[in-house]
Design an enzyme around this catalytic site. Structure first.
Site, PDB file in Angstrom:
ATOM      1  N   ARG A   1      -0.818  -0.830  -8.782  1.00  0.00           N
ATOM      2  CA  ARG A   1      -2.209  -0.490  -8.441  1.00  0.00           C
ATOM      3  C   ARG A   1      -2.296   1.033  -8.432  1.00  0.00           C
ATOM      4  O   ARG A   1      -1.660   1.684  -7.608  1.00  0.00           O
ATOM      5  CB  ARG A   1      -2.524  -1.061  -7.053  1.00  0.00           C
ATOM      6  CG  ARG A   1      -3.847  -0.613  -6.460  1.00  0.00           C
ATOM      7  CD  ARG A   1      -4.039  -1.192  -5.050  1.00  0.00           C
ATOM      8  NE  ARG A   1      -4.119  -2.636  -5.093  1.00  0.00           N
ATOM      9  CZ  ARG A   1      -3.900  -3.424  -4.030  1.00  0.00           C
ATOM     10  NH1 ARG A   1      -3.574  -2.902  -2.862  1.00  0.00           N
ATOM     11  NH2 ARG A   1      -3.997  -4.732  -4.133  1.00  0.00           N
TER      12      ARG A   1
ATOM     13  N   ARG B   1     -10.689   7.590   6.613  1.00  0.00           N
ATOM     14  CA  ARG B   1     -10.392   7.952   5.208  1.00  0.00           C
ATOM     15  C   ARG B   1     -11.599   7.656   4.314  1.00  0.00           C
ATOM     16  O   ARG B   1     -11.876   8.389   3.374  1.00  0.00           O
ATOM     17  CB  ARG B   1      -9.132   7.227   4.721  1.00  0.00           C
ATOM     18  CG  ARG B   1      -7.847   7.767   5.361  1.00  0.00           C
ATOM     19  CD  ARG B   1      -6.605   7.282   4.639  1.00  0.00           C
ATOM     20  NE  ARG B   1      -6.394   5.852   4.790  1.00  0.00           N
ATOM     21  CZ  ARG B   1      -5.803   5.271   5.835  1.00  0.00           C
ATOM     22  NH1 ARG B   1      -5.353   5.998   6.839  1.00  0.00           N
ATOM     23  NH2 ARG B   1      -5.649   3.961   5.882  1.00  0.00           N
TER      24      ARG B   1
ATOM     25  N   ASP C   1       0.853  -1.190   0.000  1.00  0.00           N
ATOM     26  CA  ASP C   1       0.000   0.000   0.000  1.00  0.00           C
ATOM     27  C   ASP C   1       0.890   1.242   0.000  1.00  0.00           C
ATOM     28  O   ASP C   1       2.061   1.175   0.373  1.00  0.00           O
ATOM     29  CB  ASP C   1      -0.867   0.038   1.273  1.00  0.00           C
ATOM     30  CG  ASP C   1      -2.056  -0.911   1.194  1.00  0.00           C
ATOM     31  OD1 ASP C   1      -2.353  -1.400   0.098  1.00  0.00           O
ATOM     32  OD2 ASP C   1      -2.677  -1.152   2.236  1.00  0.00           O
ATOM     33  N   MET C   2       0.320   2.382  -0.398  1.00  0.00           N
ATOM     34  CA  MET C   2       1.093   3.634  -0.357  1.00  0.00           C
ATOM     35  C   MET C   2       0.447   4.570   0.664  1.00  0.00           C
ATOM     36  O   MET C   2      -0.762   4.776   0.629  1.00  0.00           O
ATOM     37  CB  MET C   2       1.123   4.272  -1.741  1.00  0.00           C
ATOM     38  CG  MET C   2       2.134   5.382  -1.859  1.00  0.00           C
ATOM     39  SD  MET C   2       3.857   4.850  -1.527  1.00  0.00           S
ATOM     40  CE  MET C   2       4.351   4.261  -3.160  1.00  0.00           C
TER      41      MET C   2
HETATM   42  C1  LIG Z   1      -8.086  -1.429  -4.188  1.00  0.00           C
HETATM   43  C2  LIG Z   1      -7.820  -0.067  -3.624  1.00  0.00           C
HETATM   44  C3  LIG Z   1      -6.644   0.147  -2.919  1.00  0.00           C
HETATM   45  C4  LIG Z   1      -6.354   1.414  -2.424  1.00  0.00           C
HETATM   46  N1  LIG Z   1      -5.143   1.631  -1.806  1.00  0.00           N
HETATM   47  C5  LIG Z   1      -4.796   2.883  -1.474  1.00  0.00           C
HETATM   48  C6  LIG Z   1      -3.490   3.184  -1.003  1.00  0.00           C
HETATM   49  O1  LIG Z   1      -2.621   2.290  -0.850  1.00  0.00           O
HETATM   50  N2  LIG Z   1      -3.181   4.475  -0.711  1.00  0.00           N
HETATM   51  C7  LIG Z   1      -4.093   5.491  -0.855  1.00  0.00           C
HETATM   52  O2  LIG Z   1      -3.745   6.650  -0.607  1.00  0.00           O
HETATM   53  N3  LIG Z   1      -5.351   5.233  -1.278  1.00  0.00           N
HETATM   54  C8  LIG Z   1      -5.728   3.959  -1.585  1.00  0.00           C
HETATM   55  N4  LIG Z   1      -6.996   3.731  -2.052  1.00  0.00           N
HETATM   56  C9  LIG Z   1      -8.062   4.769  -1.922  1.00  0.00           C
HETATM   57  C10 LIG Z   1      -8.059   5.723  -3.108  1.00  0.00           C
HETATM   58  O3  LIG Z   1      -6.908   6.511  -3.104  1.00  0.00           O
HETATM   59  C11 LIG Z   1      -9.291   6.641  -3.084  1.00  0.00           C
HETATM   60  O4  LIG Z   1      -9.269   7.428  -1.936  1.00  0.00           O
HETATM   61  C12 LIG Z   1     -10.618   5.920  -3.154  1.00  0.00           C
HETATM   62  O5  LIG Z   1     -10.565   4.805  -3.973  1.00  0.00           O
HETATM   63  C13 LIG Z   1     -11.715   6.866  -3.693  1.00  0.00           C
HETATM   64  O6  LIG Z   1     -11.366   7.297  -4.990  1.00  0.00           O
HETATM   65  P1  LIG Z   1     -12.148   6.856  -6.330  1.00  0.00           P
HETATM   66  O7  LIG Z   1     -11.136   6.588  -7.374  1.00  0.00           O
HETATM   67  O8  LIG Z   1     -13.043   5.732  -6.042  1.00  0.00           O
HETATM   68  O9  LIG Z   1     -12.890   8.143  -6.803  1.00  0.00           O
HETATM   69  P2  LIG Z   1     -13.913   9.148  -6.070  1.00  0.00           P
HETATM   70  O10 LIG Z   1     -14.051  10.305  -6.992  1.00  0.00           O
HETATM   71  O11 LIG Z   1     -13.498   9.409  -4.656  1.00  0.00           O
HETATM   72  O12 LIG Z   1     -15.242   8.305  -6.049  1.00  0.00           O
HETATM   73  C14 LIG Z   1     -15.969   7.948  -7.201  1.00  0.00           C
HETATM   74  C15 LIG Z   1     -17.280   7.303  -6.776  1.00  0.00           C
HETATM   75  O13 LIG Z   1     -17.001   6.090  -6.083  1.00  0.00           O
HETATM   76  C16 LIG Z   1     -17.865   5.937  -4.966  1.00  0.00           C
HETATM   77  N5  LIG Z   1     -17.055   6.020  -3.722  1.00  0.00           N
HETATM   78  C17 LIG Z   1     -15.754   6.401  -3.630  1.00  0.00           C
HETATM   79  N6  LIG Z   1     -15.337   6.335  -2.346  1.00  0.00           N
HETATM   80  C18 LIG Z   1     -16.392   5.946  -1.633  1.00  0.00           C
HETATM   81  C19 LIG Z   1     -16.594   5.680  -0.256  1.00  0.00           C
HETATM   82  N7  LIG Z   1     -15.607   5.827   0.636  1.00  0.00           N
HETATM   83  N8  LIG Z   1     -17.814   5.264   0.147  1.00  0.00           N
HETATM   84  C20 LIG Z   1     -18.816   5.087  -0.723  1.00  0.00           C
HETATM   85  N9  LIG Z   1     -18.683   5.323  -2.055  1.00  0.00           N
HETATM   86  C21 LIG Z   1     -17.499   5.728  -2.501  1.00  0.00           C
HETATM   87  C22 LIG Z   1     -18.859   7.039  -5.079  1.00  0.00           C
HETATM   88  O14 LIG Z   1     -19.939   6.599  -5.863  1.00  0.00           O
HETATM   89  C23 LIG Z   1     -18.090   8.125  -5.796  1.00  0.00           C
HETATM   90  O15 LIG Z   1     -18.911   9.049  -6.444  1.00  0.00           O
HETATM   91  C24 LIG Z   1      -7.298   2.478  -2.587  1.00  0.00           C
HETATM   92  C25 LIG Z   1      -8.460   2.251  -3.312  1.00  0.00           C
HETATM   93  C26 LIG Z   1      -8.729   1.017  -3.839  1.00  0.00           C
HETATM   94  C27 LIG Z   1      -9.979   0.809  -4.640  1.00  0.00           C
END
Ligand SMILES: Cc1cc2nc3c(=O)[nH]c(=O)nc-3n(C[C@H](O)[C@H](O)[C@H](O)COP(=O)(O)OP(=O)(O)OC[C@H]3O[C@@H](n4cnc5c(N)ncnc54)[C@H](O)[C@@H]3O)c2cc1C
Length: 309
Positions: free
Chosen positions: A185, A289, A135-136
């Site tokens: 990822r 988060r 993870d980052m």
């Molecule tokens: C497999 C995976 C691993 C990850 N690992 C890391 C990591 O190592 N380090 C790091 O900094 N971040 C990590 N993240 C989190 C990432 O950085 C984002 O904060 C998170 O995925 C929300 O961004 P989004 O691309 O879904 O877009 P967004 O614009 O945030 O969301 C798009 C849509 O997705 C849905 N959605 C998004 N988040 C939520 C929520 N919390 N609850 C309900 N619905 C939601 C909503 O419908 C929203 O409109 C990870 C995410 C995933 C999927």
């Protein structure tokens, strides 16, 4: 503003005590976390795998400042990996590791200890035939994490890493890591970061995500598209097609509890869809988060406090 406050609270001991000791928090946490025990993690993994999805498991914990806690986290991963093998799940389930949970944030020799501990986890993963993704965390750890990744890949070329599109450096990191056998990822990024290193505007983050994804899809590594954003998922499919990638030559990833119907749609279309499943007692930072990402989650949280209170 709300996002910043929640991300600030995610690292505040006082806010942590407040949120953790409210019994009504639990039903909301359960939406995002598989459970406390490793058996919960195995049960949820089985359900996801039976529905055609792949899994990456995260033993919750971060910012460890005691060597004994880092050792306990390593033990937890070794036990998890043993169980994945025993239950026949290791072909479809890998593990995700936060280096700060295995020593990176220790006051002395953190980098070296994290490398040694991550090496132990990778050895065990190799034995059971699965992979590890690092993870980052916040930007102060990026160089150390990428250095550890490079060291680990000498012995375990399949170790993957997360890159965060909100960091201005990431497009370059994507180009560097888009090499044969390299698993990346790509996510947007979930920490509170200063303007000097990270895009603050959502649209700029999305544009960066697309540039990063282009570099990964056109390279020779294995891109892992970690997003719930419908627009980015569509663009990822188009970029993969124009780079000549078939399903199985890249994958989609989402978090446990978020957009499960979309997860099933993608896997039903023949794509590899992996769900990130956190489990364990140290859910506070992860949970905060998730609240910060989406205002509707806070409303959901407050509503459940009010209706049960
Ligand atoms: C497999 C995976 C691993 C990850 N690992 C890391 C990591 O190592 N380090 C790091 O900094 N971040 C990590 N993240 C989190 C990432 O950085 C984002 O904060 C998170 O995925 C929300 O961004 P989004 O691309 O879904 O877009 P967004 O614009 O945030 O969301 C798009 C849509 O997705 C849905 N959605 C998004 N988040 C939520 C929520 N919390 N609850 C309900 N619905 C939601 C909503 O419908 C929203 O409109 C990870 C995410 C995933 C999927």
């Amino acid at each position: 503003m709300l996002r910043s406050s929640l991300l600030f609270a995610s690292r505040s001991p006082a806010a942590r005590t407040l949120v953790e000791t409210t019994p009504l928090t639990k039903p909301v946490v359960d939406r995002f976390v598989a459970g406390s025990a490793v058996d919960d993690a195995i049960r949820i993994t089985r359900e996801l795998v039976d529905s055609g999805r792949y899994v990456t498991l995260d033993h919750l914990g971060e910012d460890t400042v005691q060597t004994t806690d880092a050792d306990a986290t390593v033990e937890a991963y070794l036990r998890l990996l043993g169980l994945l093998q025993e239950t026949g799940l290791s072909e479809r389930a890998e593990v995700s590791v936060k280096l700060s949970a295995v020593g990176q944030s220790l006051p002395k020799n953190g980098h070296r200890i994290a490398l040694e501990n991550a090496h132990k986890i990778c050895s065990a993963a190799g034995v059971v035939g699965t992979t590890v993704t690092l993870d980052m965390e916040d930007h102060t750890t990026t160089d150390s994490t990428l250095d550890i990744l490079a060291e680990l890949r000498l012995d375990f070329p399949w170790v993957g890493a997360v890159l965060q599109a909100y960091l201005k450096r990431t497009e370059g990191d994507c180009r560097d890591l888009a090499t044969a056998g390299s698993r990346v990822r790509l996510c947007k990024g979930a920490y509170k970061e200063p303007e000097s290193v990270a895009y603050q505007d959502k649209h700029e983050v999305d544009l960066s995500y697309v540039r990063c994804l282009k570099a990964l899809m056109n390279g020779s590594g294995y891109p892992m598209v970690a997003s719930h954003d419908p627009r980015l998922i569509e663009i990822a499919g188009d970029l993969a097609a124009s780079a000549g990638r078939r399903p199985g030559e890249f994958e989609y990833q989402m978090l446990y509890g978020i957009r499960p119907t979309e997860q099933l749609r993608l896997s039903g279309e023949g794509h590899r869809m992996r769900v990130y499943v956190p489990y364990g007692d140290e859910w506070y930072g992860y949970f905060m988060r998730r609240l910060a990402e989406r205002p509707a989650n806070i409303a959901f949280f407050l509503r459940s406090l009010l209706t049960r209170g």
